[in-house]
Design an enzyme around this catalytic site. Structure first.
Site, PDB file in Angstrom:
ATOM      1  N   TRP A 335       0.828  -1.209   0.000  1.00  0.00           N
ATOM      2  CA  TRP A 335       0.000   0.000   0.000  1.00  0.00           C
ATOM      3  C   TRP A 335       0.860   1.256   0.000  1.00  0.00           C
ATOM      4  CZ3 TRP A 335      -1.143   3.036   4.805  1.00  0.00           C
ATOM      5  CH2 TRP A 335      -0.213   2.748   5.817  1.00  0.00           C
ATOM      6  N   ASP A 336       2.149   1.091   0.259  1.00  0.00           N
ATOM      7  CA  ASP A 336       3.109   2.196   0.229  1.00  0.00           C
ATOM      8  C   ASP A 336       2.997   2.981  -1.078  1.00  0.00           C
ATOM      9  OD1 ASP A 336       3.853   0.109   1.946  1.00  0.00           O
ATOM     10  OD2 ASP A 336       5.965   0.606   1.892  1.00  0.00           O
ATOM     11  N   GLU A 463       0.810  -2.467  12.735  1.00  0.00           N
ATOM     12  CA  GLU A 463       0.738  -3.930  12.670  1.00  0.00           C
ATOM     13  C   GLU A 463       1.006  -4.601  14.014  1.00  0.00           C
ATOM     14  OE1 GLU A 463       3.534  -4.631   9.530  1.00  0.00           O
ATOM     15  OE2 GLU A 463       2.003  -4.414   7.978  1.00  0.00           O
ATOM     16  N   LYS A 562       3.520   0.194  16.017  1.00  0.00           N
ATOM     17  CA  LYS A 562       4.631  -0.003  15.078  1.00  0.00           C
ATOM     18  C   LYS A 562       4.870   1.269  14.276  1.00  0.00           C
ATOM     19  CE  LYS A 562       6.267  -2.853  11.303  1.00  0.00           C
ATOM     20  NZ  LYS A 562       6.024  -3.941  10.374  1.00  0.00           N
ATOM     21  N   GLN A 563       3.788   1.928  13.896  1.00  0.00           N
ATOM     22  CA  GLN A 563       3.877   3.092  13.007  1.00  0.00           C
ATOM     23  C   GLN A 563       2.602   3.911  13.166  1.00  0.00           C
ATOM     24  OE1 GLN A 563       3.816  -0.149  10.024  1.00  0.00           O
ATOM     25  NE2 GLN A 563       3.104   1.430   8.634  1.00  0.00           N
TER      26      GLN A 563
HETATM   27  C1  BGC Z   1       5.059  -1.791   7.320  1.00  0.00           C
HETATM   28  C2  BGC Z   1       3.994  -1.783   6.242  1.00  0.00           C
HETATM   29  C3  BGC Z   1       4.648  -1.527   4.920  1.00  0.00           C
HETATM   30  C4  BGC Z   1       5.764  -2.519   4.673  1.00  0.00           C
HETATM   31  C5  BGC Z   1       6.541  -2.198   3.420  1.00  0.00           C
HETATM   32  C6  BGC Z   1       6.084  -2.841   6.986  1.00  0.00           C
HETATM   33  O1  BGC Z   1       7.096  -2.845   7.937  1.00  0.00           O
HETATM   34  O2  BGC Z   1       4.497  -2.060   8.567  1.00  0.00           O
HETATM   35  O3  BGC Z   1       3.042  -0.785   6.512  1.00  0.00           O
HETATM   36  O4  BGC Z   1       3.687  -1.612   3.916  1.00  0.00           O
HETATM   37  O5  BGC Z   1       6.671  -2.516   5.737  1.00  0.00           O
HETATM   38  O6  BGC Z   1       7.142  -0.954   3.511  1.00  0.00           O
END
Ligand code: BGC
Length: 729
Positions: A335-336, A463, A562-563
């Site tokens: 989704w990035d 996540e 996590k983010q």
């Molecule tokens: C992140 C995801 C992201 C992926 C690729 C993961 O560590 O939690 O949101 O899409 O990395 O960058």
């Protein structure tokens, strides 16, 4: 933040420099000195033999293999097959022997090791001295002609030596994670070779031409080589141009005449065009920072890699989270692309932005299949993919991160809003909007207790919380998905029954968004506030990443993020929230965020800047733009965090530039970090080139090329022309 910089590379505004070679940093160097051009990428491997620790990584966008995924029980709806980008041919393959001794920097003594990536020209140069011979290697992957890679080796010596140089194309590299080579040789000649993947049916044709002409031919399985023996005294220059062609389908078959016409041009011709193209790119893409060389270098590295990774020449290709720089993340698109990368391309290369979305349009059939597999309707987009199907073997992510589908609709909305590309909307975007809305209408449900619509059993962008209910970010994005779809269907017309539109409206109106007016806090998901506290700020920097040191299920038992999740929502739909709401939520969640995802710091920097916390904005910025150069996550050896580089670009433009692109027109609230004297950036706005320059208390906006641009600056509307305007702030 519990992360520390490693300082291995030298700071320089336009170059990444490695002086002296530390084999422990060998793989990091390979990632950092990666070259790419959307079509192909190659890690910064040594051209010649190197028997030390290395990953000979050569990748072609969209060239993959697959393996079955299996689960002991409960497998309905889970991904059954995983596609992963494979390691392809090393077209730089070189072996050098001097007076019978093989040059191998793990074995022979050498001095004066120097390597640089010149981001201005797109060239990597490496030099070292063995005895009295200085070897200089230069390489590039042509940014103009995607099939072309170039290599130049200059050898200089005072005294005479017998040299044997072997140059070739080598399809034997193994895919390290799987421990396997995936190529079968189909055909070869003195200077070309064709190999095929085992199951995905893709073939690559590789042909080389060297300035030394025809050499002694050596042929081994999956390899062709030519040997040149000569005496070296003074200077000798070897140049090689390689044509690499991927045959993906019948429309693109191997054409030998085309290869020869490409190879008629010399190394110098290709090099000159490559360098000129980079100069053009920088004219419209540069970000200048006076007073902070580290961030200057960091941000240019990010911009450079965004252009290396993608320019939208093929709507069947996309951006992998690690671009074409390593095996980790398997070349997958996340989704990035729509959330983090799209803004970069929208304002630097709108064709690339459109093609990122076309990729989703082209993979609609797979997304529809996936929705059916999940007992839903419409189209459900995969968490990770190469060919449009779900490849995620960790079902918690693959099945629960449904926010990915909302990101596609968000991307359509964001792109159309900023480019005015109505044709795209009518021909492709509407279908994406309708099908994603259908998916969410079937995936969501009604609360018997409150009568609200919601999404149960999900994982948000954070996540570290799995199988939660009504993740606020997801619910909000889905609500927007419904509303925009209804608006566009009504505006442009699309065959959707009235009752279905009414249903979506009702679902949007009754969407559960957990919000407390008193505290102004959005609860990340049902029950989040009740989670036990974890002291994120007190974490040991040597005990990260968490996924390596913690028992997996322990991650889900505390309130650590996590983010950004709520904070991200407030950035994406900035105009929907007040400054007070942003401030309260930022401080609440920032405190609990581990930034385990490299996407995270930039968003925090942007929001810190918006709420006026410039110190914090600066701290996060440093980390974001230099995540790989300083190896903050201690995993740069696996490849570059390419999509996070786009986040770092956003950090500059949306953070300190204070730009927002979710309103009717672009708006800006520029600010400048204390340490900086000046910064400037250019962006493309509907065909015009807008330059923004900021010094302490003053910002200048000027159109460099094209029609006037109307923008809002500190809440007042201005028409910017080639005359420019100056604003005191
Ligand atoms: C992140 C995801 C992201 C992926 C690729 C993961 O560590 O939690 O949101 O899409 O990395 O960058």
């Amino acid at each position: 933040m519990a992360k520390e910089a490693k300082k291995y590379f030298k700071v320089d505004p336009w170059k990444i420099i490695e002086e002296g070679f530390d084999p422990k940093e060998g793989r990091v160097g390979e990632s950092i000195f990666s070259m790419g051009n959307e079509y192909m990428g190659i890690r910064g491997i040594f051209d010649e033999m190197y028997s030390g620790d290395k990953l000979v990584g050569c990748y072609f966008n969209g060239v993959y293999e697959e393996k079955p995924l299996s689960y002991p029980e409960y497998f309905n709806g889970l991904a059954k097959r995983c596609c992963f980008m494979i390691n392809a041919q090393n077209w730089l393959y070189t072996r050098i022997f001097v007076d019978g001794v093989e040059i191998d920097l793990a074995k022979v003594p050498f001095t004066n090791f120097y390597r640089e990536l010149d981001m201005k020209t797109g060239l990597v140069l490496r030099r070292f001295t063995y005895k009295d011979i200085t070897f200089t290697f230069e390489r590039f992957t042509s940014i103009n002609y995607h099939y072309i890679g170039g290599q130049k080796i200059t050898m200089q010596s005072e005294t005479a030596h017998d040299v044997k140089l072997i140059s070739g194309i080598d399809f034997t590299p193994i895919h390290e994670e799987e421990g396997k080579n995936y190529w079968t040789e189909c055909d070869k000649g003195d200077d070309y070779i064709v190999c095929a993947t085992q199951t995905s049916g893709q073939r690559i044709y590789s042909k080389m031409k060297t300035s030394f002409g025809a050499g002694k031919v050596i042929s081994e399985d999956k390899m062709i080589m030519q040997e040149y023996d000569f005496s070296l005294q003074g200077e000798k220059v070897f140049e090689k141009v390689v044509y690499n062609f991927v045959e993906r389908d019948k429309n693109l078959s191997i054409d030998l005449k085309m290869a020869d016409s490409y190879l008629a041009k010399s190394y110098d011709d290709y090099r000159a065009e490559h360098v000129a193209r980079w100069a053009e790119i920088w004219k419209h893409s540069d970000v200048e920072i006076d007073g902070d060389d580290e961030n200057q270098q960091g941000i240019r590295f990010c911009i450079f890699n965004m252009h290396q990774t993608y320019h939208g020449d093929d709507g069947r290709l996309n951006v992998g989270a690690k671009g074409l720089t390593g095996e980790k993340y398997s070349g997958w698109t996340f989704w990035d692309s729509e959330t983090y990368c799209l803004p970069f391309y929208m304002f630097n290369n709108p064709k690339a932005a459109k093609n990122l979305l076309m990729y989703r349009y082209n993979t609609l059939p797979q997304a529809k299949e996936r929705a059916i597999e999940q007992d839903c309707k419409g189209s459900c987009y995969p968490m990770v993919t190469i060919d449009g199907t779900e490849s995620c073997g960790v079902w918690q992510h693959g099945n629960l991160e449904i926010h990915v589908t909302a990101a596609i609709a968000y991307g359509v909305w964001h792109y159309v809003r900023n480019t005015g590309d109505e044709e795209f909307l009518k021909n492709y975007g509407l279908e994406l909007l309708v099908e994603t809305s259908r998916y969410f209408a079937s995936r969501g449900d009604w609360s018997p207790k409150t009568g609200e619509f919601g999404l149960w059993g999900v994982m948000g962008p954070d996540e570290f919380h799995m199988m939660v209910h009504n993740n606020t970010y997801t619910n909000f994005m889905v609500k927007k998905n419904f509303l925009y779809t209804i608006e566009m269907v009504k505006k442009y017309g699309y065959d959707v029954p009235e009752e279905e539109l009414a249903q979506w409206q009702n679902m949007a109106d009754k969407m559960r968004i957990n919000y407390d007016e008193k505290t102004k806090l959005f609860e990340q998901h049902d029950g989040y506030f009740d989670f036990p506290e974890y002291d994120v700020k007190g974490m040991d920097p040597d005990k990260v990443p968490v996924y390596k040191y913690w028992a997996y299920d322990r991650i889900f038992r505390v309130n650590m993020l996590k983010q950004p999740d709520v904070v991200l929502m407030q950035f994406f739909y900035s105009k929907d929230f007040t400054l007070e709401q942003k401030r309260e939520n930022f401080y609440f969640y920032e405190h609990r965020c581990s930034h385990e995802s490299s996407l995270s710091p930039a968003i925090h920097s942007i929001m810190a800047a918006e709420i006026g916390d410039l110190d914090m904005a600066e701290e996060y910025m440093a980390y974001g733009s230099r995540v790989d150069i300083d190896d903050y996550n201690r995993n740069a050896h696996q490849g570059l965090h390419v999509t996070s580089m786009s986040a770092a670009w956003m950090n500059m433009i949306y953070g300190f530039g204070g730009m927002r692109s979710d309103g009717d027109i672009l708006s800006f609230k520029p600010n400048i970090p204390k340490k900086w004297n000046r910064y400037a950036f250019t962006i493309l706005v509907r065909g015009s080139v807008l330059k923004v320059e900021v010094v302490k208390n003053k910002a200048t906006f000027k159109v460099l090329e094209g029609a006037p641009v109307t923008v809002e600056i500190y809440d007042k509307t201005y028409e910017i022309t080639t005359e420019g305007i100056e604003i005191e702030y």
